[in-house]
Design an enzyme around this catalytic site. Structure first.
Site, PDB file in Angstrom:
ATOM      1  N   LYS A 111       0.830  -1.211   0.000  1.00 22.13           N
ATOM      2  CA  LYS A 111       0.000   0.000   0.000  1.00 22.13           C
ATOM      3  C   LYS A 111       0.865   1.262   0.000  1.00 22.13           C
ATOM      4  O   LYS A 111       0.465   2.281  -0.550  1.00 22.13           O
ATOM      5  CB  LYS A 111      -0.979  -0.005   1.169  1.00 22.13           C
ATOM      6  CG  LYS A 111      -2.095  -1.008   0.972  1.00 22.13           C
ATOM      7  CD  LYS A 111      -3.286  -0.712   1.848  1.00 22.13           C
ATOM      8  CE  LYS A 111      -4.411  -1.702   1.582  1.00 22.13           C
ATOM      9  NZ  LYS A 111      -5.475  -1.619   2.590  1.00 22.13           N
ATOM     10  N   LYS A 191      -5.763  -9.989  -9.098  1.00 22.19           N
ATOM     11  CA  LYS A 191      -6.748 -10.238  -8.073  1.00 22.19           C
ATOM     12  C   LYS A 191      -7.997  -9.442  -8.426  1.00 22.19           C
ATOM     13  O   LYS A 191      -7.896  -8.314  -8.923  1.00 22.19           O
ATOM     14  CB  LYS A 191      -6.152  -9.750  -6.741  1.00 22.19           C
ATOM     15  CG  LYS A 191      -6.872 -10.199  -5.507  1.00 22.19           C
ATOM     16  CD  LYS A 191      -6.108  -9.745  -4.274  1.00 22.19           C
ATOM     17  CE  LYS A 191      -7.073  -9.630  -3.107  1.00 22.19           C
ATOM     18  NZ  LYS A 191      -6.428  -9.177  -1.879  1.00 22.19           N
ATOM     19  N   LYS A 194     -12.489  -3.892  -7.775  1.00 27.98           N
ATOM     20  CA  LYS A 194     -13.279  -2.927  -8.527  1.00 27.98           C
ATOM     21  C   LYS A 194     -12.368  -1.938  -9.251  1.00 27.98           C
ATOM     22  O   LYS A 194     -12.604  -1.595 -10.410  1.00 27.98           O
ATOM     23  CB  LYS A 194     -14.222  -2.188  -7.587  1.00 27.98           C
ATOM     24  CG  LYS A 194     -15.313  -1.479  -8.344  1.00 27.98           C
ATOM     25  CD  LYS A 194     -16.131  -0.563  -7.470  1.00 27.98           C
ATOM     26  CE  LYS A 194     -17.078   0.231  -8.348  1.00 27.98           C
ATOM     27  NZ  LYS A 194     -17.640   1.376  -7.646  1.00 27.98           N
TER      28      LYS A 194
END
Ligand code: TRP
Length: 327
Positions: A111, A191, A194
């Protein structure tokens, strides 16, 4: 009954990857365990997000959980921020957690790369909040996917560190790994998510599901209808194992290997099964949405049940760390 805790982010559209990998597994556990499932809104603010849609996403996520079978008669569903003891315990856990452990977390490193301009303290502290989520209920088991095992391992360490310093208080929670197949995105590679634009939403209408499957990637080694396929390399086959009946899975596996059936036919069967299962959930979502206030009531009573446990544990913790005051 042993207690289970797990959490899901209110990340907009819940997709079939979340459903197969997490939610469906959670539903199977409600009869054997006392289950607490949480919409983790405080985790969701560690990365940039759209403030104006957060409330809707929280309610939509909770609605989907209930519609999938996590009903208030079987388990507890609530929103993390409604029980502020989670963040209070996080502070105390912060004081026993080595920063080095947090910097080593795979998710933090990933991240940090994705959000270079917003590497905030919350992103680093994310696993400590997760440890507090689990341990504030002294939950023994945590059903999560492979990607979360490192975080649960950190929760165990936090429990050990706290216990060593202040006396035996928390159990070391164990991962309950789901055996569900891992579904990749419709590109067959990344993976499902959205933001990658490769997700099949749990609330997608039948035509959208059909279209997404029609254009989804299949076995990369099968170029022509006459080529024999390799189901083990085909994401469509993986989805069959999640949505089709055993004899159908057998049928497509053999048919694909022998070039007996083509990808179009294989996808049509999958599409039928997926639409059938998701339609039931979607109908329940509509029912819930037709009852004004219903989901809010579910979340309020869930939070109130959790609050009872959480305040008692916080009292114990304050006492153990020497800051309990009776005045
Ligand atoms: N980090 C988890 C995820 O992204 C969500 C989560 C938050 C969680 N708190 C938790 C999972 C506690 C299990 C237990 O999937």
């Amino acid at each position: 009954m042993d207690r289970i805790f797990s959490g899901i982010q209110p990340s907009g559209e819940i997709h079939i990857g979340n459903y197969v990998g997490a939610i469906r597994n959670w539903v199977q556990l409600v009869n054997q365990y006392e289950c607490i499932y949480c919409v983790v809104d405080y985790h969701a603010i560690t990365i940039e997000y759209e403030v104006s849609s957060m409330q809707r996403r929280i309610l939509e996520t909770a609605t989907i959980l209930v519609a999938c079978g996590l009903t208030p008669d079987k388990c507890t569903v609530f929103v993390q921020s409604h029980v502020p003891e989670h963040t209070e315990l996080t502070w105390i856990f912060n004081c026993v957690t080595p920063i080095g452990e947090l910097e080593r977390m795979t998710q933090f490193k990933e991240k940090s790369k994705q959000h270079r301009h917003n590497i905030n303290m919350g992103l680093l502290d994310y696993p400590v909040l997760q440890a507090a989520d689990i341990l504030i209920y002294k939950a023994g088991y945590v059903p999560v996917g492979e990607d979360q095992t490192q975080h649960v391992e950190l929760s165990r360490e936090v429990a050990r560190k706290f216990n060593a310093r202040y006396g035996e208080t928390f159990p070391e929670p164990q991962v309950l790994l789901s055996t569900a197949p891992r579904i990749a995105g419709t590109d067959g590679q990344a993976k499902m998510s959205k933001s990658m634009n490769n997700a099949i939403g749990l609330l997608d209408p039948p035509e959208v599901i059909q279209e997404k499957l029609r254009t989804a990637a299949t076995c990369p080694h099968r170029e022509r209808r006459s080529d024999p396929g390799h189901p083990e390399h085909c994401n469509i086959f993986t989805m069959h194992t999640a949505f089709s009946k055993t004899d159908q899975i057998d049928h497509v596996e053999k048919g694909c290997r022998s070039a007996g059936i083509g990808c179009i036919e294989c996808k049509e069967l999958l599409s039928e099964n997926m639409v059938e299962e998701l339609s039931l959930i979607q109908a329940r979502v509509r029912e819930i949405n037709e009852k004004p206030g219903y989901i809010i009531d579910v979340l309020k009573s869930g939070a109130s049940r959790c609050k009872t446990i959480a305040t008692a544990v916080m009292d114990e913790v304050r006492q153990k760390i020497g800051i309990k005051s009776d005045w």
